[in-house]
Design a protein around this motif. Structure first.
Motif, mmCIF file in Angstrom:
data_model
loop_
_atom_site.group_PDB
_atom_site.id
_atom_site.type_symbol
_atom_site.label_atom_id
_atom_site.label_comp_id
_atom_site.label_asym_id
_atom_site.label_seq_id
_atom_site.Cartn_x
_atom_site.Cartn_y
_atom_site.Cartn_z
ATOM 1 N N VAL A 241 -40.847 -29.389 -20.131
ATOM 2 C CA VAL A 241 -41.967 -30.235 -19.713
ATOM 3 C C VAL A 241 -43.007 -30.339 -20.820
ATOM 4 C CG1 VAL A 241 -43.961 -30.313 -18.164
ATOM 5 C CG2 VAL A 241 -41.682 -29.965 -17.234
ATOM 6 N N VAL A 242 -43.284 -29.234 -21.495
ATOM 7 C CA VAL A 242 -44.247 -29.254 -22.603
ATOM 8 C C VAL A 242 -43.760 -30.190 -23.704
ATOM 9 C CG1 VAL A 242 -45.242 -27.878 -24.470
ATOM 10 C CG2 VAL A 242 -45.233 -26.980 -22.140
ATOM 11 N N SER A 243 -42.462 -30.122 -24.048
ATOM 12 C CA SER A 243 -41.907 -31.006 -25.085
ATOM 13 C C SER A 243 -41.997 -32.472 -24.660
ATOM 14 C CB SER A 243 -40.454 -30.630 -25.380
ATOM 15 O OG SER A 243 -40.371 -29.343 -25.952
ATOM 16 N N ALA A 244 -41.700 -32.748 -23.383
ATOM 17 C CA ALA A 244 -41.770 -34.125 -22.883
ATOM 18 C C ALA A 244 -43.197 -34.658 -22.916
ATOM 19 C CB ALA A 244 -41.216 -34.183 -21.458
ATOM 20 N N TRP B 53 -45.917 -39.553 -14.931
ATOM 21 C CA TRP B 53 -44.716 -39.293 -14.142
ATOM 22 C C TRP B 53 -44.301 -37.821 -14.272
ATOM 23 C CZ3 TRP B 53 -39.713 -38.423 -16.488
ATOM 24 C CH2 TRP B 53 -38.716 -38.162 -15.546
ATOM 25 N N VAL B 54 -44.290 -37.312 -15.489
ATOM 26 C CA VAL B 54 -43.944 -35.899 -15.700
ATOM 27 C C VAL B 54 -44.950 -35.004 -14.989
ATOM 28 C CG1 VAL B 54 -43.684 -34.072 -17.431
ATOM 29 C CG2 VAL B 54 -42.793 -36.364 -17.904
ATOM 30 N N HIS B 55 -46.230 -35.369 -15.084
ATOM 31 C CA HIS B 55 -47.293 -34.596 -14.437
ATOM 32 C C HIS B 55 -47.083 -34.543 -12.918
ATOM 33 C CE1 HIS B 55 -51.921 -34.151 -13.673
ATOM 34 N NE2 HIS B 55 -51.232 -33.104 -13.274
ATOM 35 N N ALA C 60 -37.115 -38.750 -27.836
ATOM 36 C CA ALA C 60 -37.356 -37.527 -27.066
ATOM 37 C C ALA C 60 -37.509 -37.841 -25.581
ATOM 38 C CB ALA C 60 -38.613 -36.824 -27.586
ATOM 39 N N MET C 61 -38.258 -38.883 -25.247
ATOM 40 C CA MET C 61 -38.444 -39.249 -23.842
ATOM 41 C C MET C 61 -37.132 -39.727 -23.213
ATOM 42 S SD MET C 61 -42.252 -40.987 -23.705
ATOM 43 C CE MET C 61 -41.966 -42.226 -24.952
ATOM 44 N N GLN C 62 -36.349 -40.488 -23.992
ATOM 45 C CA GLN C 62 -35.055 -40.957 -23.499
ATOM 46 C C GLN C 62 -34.120 -39.777 -23.247
ATOM 47 O OE1 GLN C 62 -33.120 -43.664 -26.183
ATOM 48 N NE2 GLN C 62 -31.458 -44.132 -24.784
ATOM 49 N N CYS C 63 -34.141 -38.803 -24.148
ATOM 50 C CA CYS C 63 -33.315 -37.607 -23.996
ATOM 51 C C CYS C 63 -33.734 -36.821 -22.750
ATOM 52 C CB CYS C 63 -33.438 -36.736 -25.251
ATOM 53 S SG CYS C 63 -32.311 -35.342 -25.307
ATOM 54 N N PHE C 64 -35.038 -36.744 -22.506
ATOM 55 C CA PHE C 64 -35.548 -36.036 -21.331
ATOM 56 C C PHE C 64 -35.078 -36.707 -20.042
ATOM 57 C CE2 PHE C 64 -38.798 -35.352 -18.057
ATOM 58 C CZ PHE C 64 -38.886 -33.965 -18.057
ATOM 59 N N VAL C 65 -35.140 -38.039 -20.015
ATOM 60 C CA VAL C 65 -34.687 -38.786 -18.830
ATOM 61 C C VAL C 65 -33.188 -38.579 -18.616
ATOM 62 C CG1 VAL C 65 -34.381 -41.094 -17.852
ATOM 63 C CG2 VAL C 65 -36.527 -40.501 -18.994
ATOM 64 N N GLU C 66 -32.426 -38.630 -19.701
ATOM 65 C CA GLU C 66 -30.981 -38.428 -19.613
ATOM 66 C C GLU C 66 -30.662 -37.019 -19.096
ATOM 67 O OE1 GLU C 66 -27.057 -38.616 -22.545
ATOM 68 O OE2 GLU C 66 -29.004 -39.364 -23.239
ATOM 69 N N LYS D 6 -23.733 -27.571 -21.902
ATOM 70 C CA LYS D 6 -25.073 -28.003 -22.340
ATOM 71 C C LYS D 6 -26.084 -27.538 -21.304
ATOM 72 C CE LYS D 6 -23.165 -32.163 -24.527
ATOM 73 N NZ LYS D 6 -21.771 -32.008 -24.043
ATOM 74 N N ASP D 7 -26.718 -26.428 -21.585
ATOM 75 C CA ASP D 7 -27.682 -25.885 -20.637
ATOM 76 C C ASP D 7 -29.088 -26.380 -20.962
ATOM 77 O OD1 ASP D 7 -28.307 -24.508 -22.914
ATOM 78 O OD2 ASP D 7 -27.719 -22.527 -22.153
ATOM 79 N N VAL D 8 -30.072 -25.921 -20.225
ATOM 80 C CA VAL D 8 -31.449 -26.370 -20.402
ATOM 81 C C VAL D 8 -31.969 -26.031 -21.796
ATOM 82 C CG1 VAL D 8 -32.387 -24.232 -19.418
ATOM 83 C CG2 VAL D 8 -33.772 -26.311 -19.394
ATOM 84 N N ILE D 9 -31.497 -24.942 -22.388
ATOM 85 C CA ILE D 9 -31.954 -24.551 -23.727
ATOM 86 C C ILE D 9 -31.477 -25.557 -24.761
ATOM 87 C CG2 ILE D 9 -31.824 -22.755 -25.496
ATOM 88 C CD1 ILE D 9 -31.494 -20.716 -23.256
ATOM 89 N N ALA D 10 -30.223 -25.984 -24.656
ATOM 90 C CA ALA D 10 -29.682 -26.966 -25.602
ATOM 91 C C ALA D 10 -30.413 -28.303 -25.482
ATOM 92 C CB ALA D 10 -28.187 -27.147 -25.357
ATOM 93 N N TRP D 11 -30.610 -28.778 -24.251
ATOM 94 C CA TRP D 11 -31.320 -30.043 -24.039
ATOM 95 C C TRP D 11 -32.759 -29.950 -24.558
ATOM 96 C CZ3 TRP D 11 -29.650 -34.751 -22.531
ATOM 97 C CH2 TRP D 11 -28.395 -34.855 -21.943
ATOM 98 N N THR D 12 -33.434 -28.863 -24.247
ATOM 99 C CA THR D 12 -34.823 -28.697 -24.685
ATOM 100 C C THR D 12 -34.922 -28.637 -26.199
ATOM 101 O OG1 THR D 12 -35.352 -27.503 -22.649
ATOM 102 C CG2 THR D 12 -36.886 -27.258 -24.480
ATOM 103 N N ALA D 13 -33.954 -27.974 -26.841
ATOM 104 C CA ALA D 13 -33.950 -27.904 -28.307
ATOM 105 C C ALA D 13 -33.838 -29.299 -28.912
ATOM 106 C CB ALA D 13 -32.796 -27.026 -28.785
ATOM 107 N N LEU D 14 -33.024 -30.154 -28.293
ATOM 108 C CA LEU D 14 -32.858 -31.519 -28.803
ATOM 109 C C LEU D 14 -34.121 -32.343 -28.580
ATOM 110 C CD1 LEU D 14 -30.607 -33.084 -30.205
ATOM 111 C CD2 LEU D 14 -29.946 -34.001 -27.977
ATOM 112 N N VAL D 15 -34.704 -32.248 -27.390
ATOM 113 C CA VAL D 15 -35.957 -32.971 -27.102
ATOM 114 C C VAL D 15 -37.052 -32.523 -28.062
ATOM 115 C CG1 VAL D 15 -37.776 -33.346 -25.396
ATOM 116 C CG2 VAL D 15 -35.391 -33.335 -24.672
ATOM 117 N N ASP D 16 -37.188 -31.216 -28.233
ATOM 118 C CA ASP D 16 -38.216 -30.681 -29.112
ATOM 119 C C ASP D 16 -37.978 -31.086 -30.565
ATOM 120 O OD1 ASP D 16 -40.574 -28.920 -29.376
ATOM 121 O OD2 ASP D 16 -39.224 -27.676 -30.578
#
Length: 602
Positions: free
Chosen positions: A213-216, A231-233, A194-200, A173-183
């Motif tokens: 970061v844009v998706s979050a 916090w993200v900022h 989406a925010m919970q997925c980003f934190v995880e 599970k790379d950054v692309i897979a995680w970002t696809a799920l958040v997005d």
């Protein structure tokens, strides 16, 4: 005939921008004379060049070439054709090309399916699962590139559970897979997930990039959670963990605006290292969302002074501000800009123009813009119907509604708000009842609280107070303060003390901090000469610290907007303004006007 080839053999190249369709057909005629060794490669180049022109007749010609004349024999060339069609106005031809490819015995590779899957968000009523069996069949279900594309497309098309299942089953599970799920969560309106997925993702130690970061930030904006956004900022942008590019900056501006922190959004915008039309548009749209319409127009002025050309989204936003302010001169100026710079008028821009002219009092101009549109969707029709309703032309609004149905355009919830409002202002009770019933019975639309409020207004204005009360009691949702306030206003107009007192008691409980509720109820008691009770309402209001909000209005003089509040004397010409108002009052009295002093309890 001029030879379109430069050099010979595989040195041939087709330049999309420099080549006309006629020239491409000339190239095709020359290809027929070439040997098989060169024809395959060159034909694929020819098809991708034709697909880049986008016209339907040209796309059909390209499809004919690969289907009937000389289909390519390698996967790489088929992938080029699928990619070319995916960017056209007819992306479904990518799927047809894949079918032709398989019919000719060419096997796909790991690049084929990501190209095909990217097409599905652009299509309607197409199921991306149809390619899952193909992915498994060709042994690509464990390829990380293919799986990431599958997660992105499934989540983007609304199949969140399936996307999550593919994600869970992924060994890497790379950054692309995680970002696809958040997005995917963001696109489907699941901001908290989406925010919970980003934190995880962060807890798992996955490196976060700018796209994540844009998706979050989009999730934080959707949820209105400014603290998560801050916090993200701070943790990623200010600390330099991700690059502060145009997209991250625009997402920050959008987040702060949607959370109601327009000053922070402006600070971020001013600090951005570089800005483009997306950044400016995000700031303007944010001011519009925060009802800072004057600021939105000022930002457009600064944007033009910086030689940044606004796009359709930018112009739609500022037209909304013009409509809210009644700034006709600015609205006309924007319309002129659209005409001079040949900006394509899409649905959003057309709706903005119609709405602006209607709300600025130029209904004829709004109808003129509407009549010149080559195609009209429900949003443009709705803007006209609402415009006619606001101008008191109820019959015109009803006729346009009927005309819209005759043209095969299906109304939405906002359309019904316009037509019901028109019926309320004209007293068309029977027509309003019919339209309200048709929402559910004919168009399968569930009336919301605003539609019920319109019906209460319609029935109340016409004097059907008992029917209005019954409708309130039978509402499938809890009546809002707005619904009870509409009913109370009708009771005051028709001097029905018992029902008005009932509505007033509900209002004070639901909206105890709204000064207008106390004013209406006190006016009702004053009408019935219950002075002590009216005084008690005023005392209750003062005891709770509720202050009456002064009325205000805007006026445009020589292109400049001026705001006036009740009893306001801050304007430099206020002395002369009040003299004119006093003169008007004298003229009204001479004409026989007598004010109803019972409605001046406050």
């Amino acid at each position: 005939m001029i030879n379109p080839f430069r050099g010979s053999g595989t040195n041939f190249s087709v330049r999309h921008k420099d080549t006309t369709f006629d020239r491409l057909k000339q190239i095709h005629s020359l290809l027929i004379t070439l040997g098989p060794s060169q024809k395959d490669f060159l034909l694929a180049k020819l098809v991708t060049s034709i697909a880049a022109i986008y016209k339907p007749s040209h796309l059909a010609y390209a499809s004919f070439l690969i289907d009937r004349v000389q289909p390519p024999t390698t996967t790489h060339l088929w992938n080029s054709i699928i990619r070319a069609f995916s960017t056209t106005s007819e992306p479904h031809r990518s799927l047809v090309s894949y079918a032709t490819m398989r019919r000719n015995g060419v096997a796909p590779d790991k690049h084929t399916f990501p190209l095909l899957l990217k097409v599905f968000p652009k299509l309607k009523n197409e199921d991306p699962f149809q390619f899952y069996t193909q992915i498994v069949k060709f042994g690509l279900s464990f390829d990380q590139f293919v799986r990431n594309s599958l997660i992105s497309v499934l989540s983007g098309c609304g199949y969140l559970e399936a996307a999550h299942q593919v994600f869970v089953e992924s060994t890497q599970k790379d950054v692309i897979a995680w970002t696809a799920l958040v997005d995917g969560y963001v696109k489907n309106g699941h901001a908290w997930e989406a925010m919970q997925c980003f934190v995880e993702m962060r807890l798992m130690g996955i490196r976060v990039d700018e796209v994540t970061v844009v998706s979050a930030l989009c999730a934080a904006a959707m949820a209105g959670d400014v603290w998560f956004g801050r916090w993200v900022h701070g943790f990623y942008v200010e600390a330099g963990r991700v690059q502060w590019d145009i997209y991250v900056g625009s997402a920050l501006v959008d987040m702060y605006m949607k959370c109601g922190y327009h000053e922070d959004a402006r600070k971020v915008f001013d600090a951005m290292p570089s800005k483009n039309v997306v950044s400016w548009s995000a700031l303007i749209a944010g001011y519009v969302q925060c009802d800072k319409h004057k600021d939105a127009l000022l930002v457009l002025k600064c944007m033009l002074s910086e030689d940044v050309k606004p796009n359709q989204s930018t112009l739609s936003s500022v037209l909304t501000s013009c409509a809210h302010l009644g700034a006709l001169d600015q609205g006309k100026s924007i319309h002129g800009y659209i005409y001079r710079h040949k900006v394509q008028v899409n649905t959003s821009l057309a709706t903005g123009l119609v709405d602006m002219y209607a709300k600025c009092g130029c209904i004829d101009k709004a109808l003129s813009v509407f009549s010149k549109l080559p195609s009209k969707n429900v949003f443009v029709w709705t803007a006209v119907i609402n415009g006619l309703a606001s101008h008191g032309d109820a019959l015109g609004a009803v006729n346009f509604f009927s005309w819209m149905l005759q043209n095969g355009v299906v109304p939405n919830e906002v359309t019904f708000m316009g037509v019901l409002s028109a019926c309320a202002h004209r007293g068309l009770v029977d027509e309003g009842r019919k339209f309200f019933r048709s929402m559910k019975q004919v168009f399968h639309l569930e009336p919301n609280v605003d539609h019920y409020g319109c019906m209460v207004d319609l029935l109340g204005r016409a004097g059907y107070l008992e029917e209005a009360r019954k409708m309130i009691e039978e509402m499938p949702m809890v009546p809002t303060a707005g619904v009870w306030g509409t009913f109370l206003s009708a009771c005051v107009i028709h001097k029905n003390f018992e029902l008005g007192e009932l509505a007033g008691s509900h209002l004070i409980k639901l909206d105890s901090n709204h000064s207008g509720r106390y004013v209406l109820l006190a006016n009702l008691y004053s009408t019935w000469k219950k002075w002590k009770v009216a005084a008690g309402i005023r005392k209750l209001m003062k005891g709770k610290g509720v202050e009456k909000i002064p009325g205000c209005s805007w006026i445009q003089v020589n292109g400049a907007m001026f705001e006036f509040a009740a009893f306001d004397k801050s304007h430099s010409e206020s002395e002369h303004i009040y003299l004119v108002l006093e003169d008007m009052l004298v003229q009204l009295k001479l004409a026989g006007y007598v004010p109803d002093t019972n409605l001046l309890a406050f």
